[in-house]
Design an enzyme around this catalytic site. Structure first.
Site, PDB file in Angstrom:
ATOM      1  N   GLU A 146       0.807  -1.228   0.000  1.00 18.17           N
ATOM      2  CA  GLU A 146       0.000   0.000   0.000  1.00 18.17           C
ATOM      3  C   GLU A 146       0.842   1.280   0.000  1.00 18.17           C
ATOM      4  OE1 GLU A 146      -2.619  -0.468   3.346  1.00 18.17           O
ATOM      5  OE2 GLU A 146      -3.436  -2.347   2.591  1.00 18.17           O
ATOM      6  N   GLU A 261      -5.711 -10.548  -1.142  1.00 20.05           N
ATOM      7  CA  GLU A 261      -6.521 -10.300   0.068  1.00 20.05           C
ATOM      8  C   GLU A 261      -8.015 -10.282  -0.258  1.00 20.05           C
ATOM      9  OE1 GLU A 261      -5.116  -6.981   2.422  1.00 20.05           O
ATOM     10  OE2 GLU A 261      -3.030  -7.362   1.912  1.00 20.05           O
TER      11      GLU A 261
END
Ligand code: G3I
Length: 350
Positions: A146, A261
């Site tokens: 991220e 994810e």
């Protein structure tokens, strides 16, 4: 080292990059896996059985993060991660690592790092210590997680945190090089979310991710794959064209793709369980089919396996107060339509 002692005990390590050859019109089969929680594996037999039966790879949901491993500058605490690695070894399941450089929840002692030299030393030493401990056992790492802000102002925009403050954009190649030097056989992944949806904000995310990947590839940094987190939101739509254009650029850079994810945030969906589960599965199908048409993912992981243990209600509770149902098994470990969709794309152990 943990890896060598498990190898000496004859415990297998799976090659997560292995992919079944796919003929025309045949789905390539990804390895299926899930993020796991060490406490639940130890204390909840039904959960542990479901993980062992269905997963060919697992990733610790939190046990390899900085706040767990590095409560202070001097200490490395591998207890939780080692227990998960031992579970994987006992069951012949592969292991992924998450994550080495992430803004989320960095321990407060890192606030005192201010110089470039110290930052490079602390980041590299951490990565070398953690990656070498599990060398040969963790075969794939989310090295950088991220890096891009939710609404990037430009393709070069990065999240502010200790490593960008001290090293700027260089923290990314530094992290990848340190990981490769600690385990030259590991597959190294750049992992990001919000890459798949329709809208300017999400296009900005794709552009920024491509810019980072290009910079790494052009300068010979060891990057092997892009991780699409795929926390899907039922009230957004998949930008099939935009996502596929993005993936064609990734393919041109000869990078692999993992879904790292996957889950579906169901807050906007009806309470009725059957209708909700159907729409959750449909959202995942729309996403996976778009990805697989361009680059069949080598691995598909869900972020948890059962609705009994999910991060979703921490941030997204339903207005009707009903429990969230984001994952492939319900809270009683029964498979939902989402599992059937995932099984179309994976070689699960079940
Ligand atoms: O372990 C402590 C416990 O001792 C304490 O009593 C409790 C009180 O809040 O907190 C526990 O720690 C929590 C930890 O999860 C373990 O459950 C942390 O507060 C909480 O912040 C942490 O949340 C995790 C979050 O990342 C931050 O690390 C979620 O479980 C995890 O699912 C989530 O995962 C992220 C990925 O790493 C990156 N992508 C998005 C994804 C979902 O947010």
């Amino acid at each position: 080292m943990l890896a060598s002692s498990l190898a000496a005990a004859g415990l297998p390590c799976l090659d997560l990059s292995a992919r079944a050859a796919a003929g025309p019109g045949v789905l390539a089969r990804a390895v299926y896996g899930a993020a796991v929680r060490g406490d639940a594996l130890a204390n909840d037999p039904a959960y542990a059985e479901a993980v062992a039966a269905r997963c060919r790879t697992i990733v610790p949901e939190g046990s390899l993060k900085w706040p767990v491993i590095r409560p202070n500058r001097e200490t490395f605490d591998f207890g939780d991660a080692d227990r998960i690695a031992a579970f994987a070894g006992r069951h012949g399941i592969g292991l992924r690592g998450h994550t080495l450089a992430w803004y989320g929840g960095m321990p407060s002692w890192t606030d005192a790092i201010t110089s470039r030299a110290e930052a490079e030393r602390v980041l590299s030493e951490h990565i070398e210590r953690v990656v070498s401990r599990y060398a040969g056992l963790i075969t794939s790492w989310d090295v950088v997680n991220e890096p891009i802000p939710d609404a990037p102002s430009s393709p070069g925009d990065l999240r502010p945190f200790v490593w960008t403050r001290t090293l700027g954009a260089d923290y990314i190649p530094i992290a990848f090089r340190a990981a490769a030097s600690a385990d030259p056989t590991a597959r190294l992944v750049l992992n990001e979310y919000d890459v798949e949806f329709a809208g300017a904000r999400f296009k900005g995310k794709r552009d920024a991710l491509l810019a980072i990947a290009r910079r790494l590839v052009d300068s010979g940094v060891p990057l092997h794959a892009i991780g699409l987190q795929a926390h899907l939101f039922a009230d957004r739509s998949i930008d099939r064209d935009g996502l596929q254009a993005f993936l064609r650029e990734i393919r041109a850079m000869k990078l692999d793709v993992l879904v790292t994810e996957l889950d579906v945030v169901d807050v906007s969906l009806p309470g009725d369980v059957e209708a909700r589960d159907r729409q959750v599965a449909e959202m995942a199908r729309a996403f996976l089919s778009a990805v697989a048409e361009v680059i069949p993912p080598s691995t598909i992981l869900t972020w948890g396996i059962s609705d009994r243990y999910t991060w979703v209600p921490t941030y997204f509770t339903r207005p009707d107060g009903l429990p969230n149902r984001p994952l492939p098994l319900d809270a009683a470990m029964r498979p939902k339509p989402l599992m059937a969709v995932i099984e179309r794309y994976t070689r699960s152990a079940s």
